[in-house]
Design a protein around this motif. Structure first.
Motif: not given
Length: 174
Positions: A114-123, A156-174
């Motif tokens: 249930g967490l927003d994928l766009k926000f997670g990717t941006h974060l 300029s925009k909140s994380p939810q408003e920002e245009d982030i491609p849907h197919g992009e993977d979440v960055w992981r630090p390992w």
């Protein structure tokens, strides 16, 4: 009722006879306790340096403590960059902690439904960029003239408003 021949003690007499020796005994006990702690610390330090100590008198304990503190003080004056705040080891620990925190955030976003994928990717992108900046920074970023506050950075925009491609993977630090 007072027994004949006995008289009551005044407060001063009571203090001199009873209270003062008790207080002195407590003071000496406290001093001996801390001298024993100092002795244990000195013996452990000397054992680590390969020196064996069989018996230390109170004066020896105080003398060794003073010599040790003087040596530490001279070392700090001679090599000011060896202070705990400015060491590379602390910066490495900070980076490791930051990386661990980013990993934990990534883990939460990947496991909690249930967490927003766009926000997670941006974060995660932001955390990645900050980690990259931390690795490129001077060794003492906390000594900068003006502190950096990530919350004050303008967006300029909140994380939810920002245009982030849907197919992009979440960055992981390992």
């Amino acid at each position: 009722m007072a027994v004949q021949g006995q008289r009551f003690m005044t407060k001063t007499q009571h203090y001199r006879k009873v209270t003062k020796p008790l207080l002195e005994r407590k003071r000496r006990a406290r001093m001996n306790l801390y001298l024993d702690e100092l002795k244990d610390l000195i013996v452990d330090t000397m054992d680590a340096q390969g020196e064996q100590v069989s018996k230390l008198e109170k004066a020896d304990i105080l003398e060794l403590t003073v010599n040790y503190l003087k040596a530490q003080q001279q070392q700090r004056v001679a090599n000011p960059q060896s202070s705990p705040v400015a060491t590379q080891v602390n910066l490495d620990k900070f980076r490791a902690g930051y990386t661990q925190a980013a990993y934990e955030v990534s883990h939460i976003f990947s496991t909690v439904p249930g967490l927003d994928l766009k926000f997670g990717t941006h974060l995660m992108k932001q955390l990645g960029h900050q980690l990259k900046d931390i690795k490129q920074e001077e060794p003492y970023p906390y000594m900068a003239e003006e502190p950096v506050n990530l919350a004050d950075q303008k967006r300029s925009k909140s994380p939810q408003e920002e245009d982030i491609p849907h197919g992009e993977d979440v960055w992981r630090p390992w």
